[in-house]
Design an enzyme around this catalytic site. Structure first.
Site, PDB file in Angstrom:
ATOM      1  N   GLY A   1       3.369   6.826   8.106  1.00 50.54           N
ATOM      2  CA  GLY A   1       4.691   6.953   7.511  1.00 50.54           C
ATOM      3  C   GLY A   1       5.643   5.851   7.920  1.00 50.54           C
TER       4      GLY A   1
ATOM      5  N   HIS B   1       0.809  -1.218   0.000  1.00 47.30           N
ATOM      6  CA  HIS B   1       0.000   0.000   0.000  1.00 47.30           C
ATOM      7  C   HIS B   1       0.847   1.274   0.000  1.00 47.30           C
ATOM      8  CE1 HIS B   1       0.440  -0.222   4.502  1.00 47.30           C
ATOM      9  NE2 HIS B   1       0.436   1.085   4.380  1.00 47.30           N
TER      10      HIS B   1
ATOM     11  N   ASP C   1       0.151  -7.593   1.355  1.00 41.97           N
ATOM     12  CA  ASP C   1       0.622  -6.218   1.531  1.00 41.97           C
ATOM     13  C   ASP C   1       2.149  -6.126   1.537  1.00 41.97           C
ATOM     14  OD1 ASP C   1       0.178  -3.478   1.722  1.00 41.97           O
ATOM     15  OD2 ASP C   1       0.308  -3.468   3.910  1.00 41.97           O
TER      16      ASP C   1
ATOM     17  N   SER D   1       4.794   2.703   7.960  1.00 42.78           N
ATOM     18  CA  SER D   1       4.456   1.509   7.199  1.00 42.78           C
ATOM     19  C   SER D   1       5.612   1.126   6.291  1.00 42.78           C
ATOM     20  CB  SER D   1       3.206   1.756   6.352  1.00 42.78           C
ATOM     21  OG  SER D   1       2.055   1.688   7.129  1.00 42.78           O
TER      22      SER D   1
END
Length: 519
Positions: free
Chosen positions: A257, A135, A165, A259
């Site tokens: 941020g 993502h 993901d 991630s």
């Protein structure tokens, strides 16, 4: 003219003032020839060093881990088009993007300038491969990777996997700092971990780097976050069922941020990829989640080798085992995965696995929940042979299954629209005989059998997951043809008994729900 007495008084007064000033100056300047002591200021430890040494060692360990890890943690900036209106709450992952401006929840008009977003990542090879979240880089038209030493590079998207993901990007450079990958299978609840990220935009940003500490709060957490995101995108709706959500939960702070950054153990090894936080606002409120690195590493190998994921397939639909299931199927404990369907012609069916078998292990590795079974299978290759252990009729059995390959190619599909259940009777369901009109409205090809028209949300069936629009195919493994069969088979059941319902769906699939009759 001043008289002698007045002059004498003035002399004495001046002398006293000078003497007073001298005392004040002496106090201020710290002269040592004074008769009173100065205020004592000490820096000596007030707790025995022996008592606090373990804490000092841990603190020093955190410092060294941070020093070793941060050189390989990068900031990823992406540019993606904004061509459609987006309101708040449409994208479950939107809160993890961290654009420097324009984060308001207002409805956005069409033909906006490109969106600048980003997150974190970490270098896993000296020749420039970087692991991050899907993502963070999905739909990006440009990707820029910023190293801690100030270097920045355009990056190539190697591949992504929306069902886990995980994504891999690559920069063109050599001799880069890297992180060591540990094993998420060895992660224990209660152990210390550090979450590292680089959420800032631009060198010198106040959020250029963050290192937070915490413990592993839980493992194997299913969030349905990935599934929701896949269902939101029309081209991925049919593969939403392949989403693997078996997250590591930590109380280390993970904010927007972060991630794509690494979750590391006290040895400095990566055990997870920071991916999500559980919060209504998207900001930290106590939980953080990470993708297990064993899964991410397996996905990375495929993405680097093939540019896409080649997912091994067992060919079952499933759900977690409940206490009621364990009692009904004679299991030694309420754990494992209940097979609701074995795909026709699929690997599991070919090996003899049947609906209502309870899978408890793969190749000797225990299976306690659906996400764990998905994880076990996803770490194999299509064509691999695995030993599946399961219970049938309270007896353990084993079969050899040659795994197939899941079709993860994006395609267009329409997600089913949810229906609002209503109140009813007995188990909390209202059933009617199927008619041609009802079949056409509900999407069934054949107008026969018994369909559930209403479900009480707080009734036994509603709490067990039964939904309107399903067809009752069997009750306690006896076939159902009309409402009279339902009444007959439920009539003799007493409070505390367990009733087993096999339910059919318009797409031809079926599942089993076991419900305890209220007393």
């Amino acid at each position: 003219m001043t008289d002698p007495l007045t002059a004498k008084i003035r002399v004495l007064t001046v002398t006293a003032l000078v003497a007073g000033f001298g005392l004040g100056a002496a106090s201020i300047m710290g002269w040592t020839n004074l008769s009173f002591a100065d205020p004592a200021i000490t820096q000596a430890p007030q707790v025995s060093e022996d008592l606090v040494q373990p804490a000092v060692d841990l603190s020093n360990a955190f410092v060294e881990i941070s020093r070793a890890v941060t050189p390989a943690v990068v900031r990823i900036e992406v540019e993606r088009p904004r061509t459609v209106a987006q309101g708040p709450g449409q994208n479950p992952f939107e809160r993890f993007f961290n654009p420097p401006e324009g984060r308001g929840g207002e409805q956005q008009p069409q033909q906006l300038p490109p969106q600048i977003a980003g997150g974190s990542g970490f270098i896993v090879s000296q020749d420039g491969y970087v692991l991050t979240n899907n993502h963070v880089v999905s739909d990006a038209t440009q990707i820029q990777v910023h190293l801690p030493d100030g270097r920045e590079y355009p990056a190539e998207l190697v591949g992504t996997d929306p069902t886990t993901d995980v994504a891999v990007v690559k920069i063109d450079e050599r001799n880069l700092p890297t992180l060591s990958l540990g094993s998420s299978s060895e992660v224990r609840v209660g152990e210390w971990v550090l979450a590292v990220g680089n959420p800032g935009f631009g060198r010198g940003s106040p959020l250029e780097y963050t290192v937070t500490t915490g413990i592993v709060s839980a493992i194997g957490r299913p969030l349905q976050l990935l599934q929701q995101e896949l269902l939101r995108q029309e081209e991925f709706q049919e593969v939403a069922g392949y989403a693997i959500e078996d997250f590591i939960q930590t109380d280390a702070v993970i904010n927007p941020g972060n991630s794509g950054g690494p979750l590391v153990n006290v040895r400095g090894q990566v055990v997870g990829i920071n991916t999500a936080i559980s919060s209504p606002t998207g900001f930290y409120q106590g939980y953080g989640f990470a993708i297990p690195i064993d899964l991410a590493q397996r996905i990375m190998v495929d993405l680097v080798e093939f540019g896409e994921v080649r997912r091994a397939l067992l060919g079952v639909s499933m759900r977690a085992v409940t206490n009621v299931d364990a009692e009904y199927y004679g299991l030694p404990r309420p754990t494992g995965v209940l097979v609701e369907e074995a795909t026709s012609g699929g690997p599991a069916q070919a090996a003899g696995i049947q609906p209502e078998d309870v899978i408890v292990a793969v190749d000797g590795e225990p299976v306690e929940r659906p996400g764990q079974l998905q994880l076990r299978i996803a770490q194999r290759r299509p064509g691999d042979e695995v030993t599946v252990r399961f219970y049938r009729n309270a007896e353990p059995q084993e079969v050899q299954v040659q795994l197939g390959e899941a079709d993860l190619a994006p395609r267009t599909a329409q997600a089913p629209s949810p229906q609002e259940p209503q109140a009813s009777e007995r188990l909390g369901i209202e059933v009617v005989n199927m008619t041609s009109e009802i079949a056409a409205e509900a999407g069934y090809d054949v107008a026969e059998g018994v369909i559930i028209r209403q479900v009480a949300p707080t009734g036994p069936a509603g709490r067990g997951g039964v939904i309107p629009g399903e067809v009752i195919q069997e009750i306690n493994r006896e076939e159902i043809s009309d409402v009279a069969d339902v009444d007959r088979l439920l009539a003799d059941l007493q409070g505390g008994d367990i009733v087993s319902l096999r339910l059919g769906r318009p797409d031809g699939g079926s599942r089993v729900v076991n419900i305890r009759i209220p007393g």
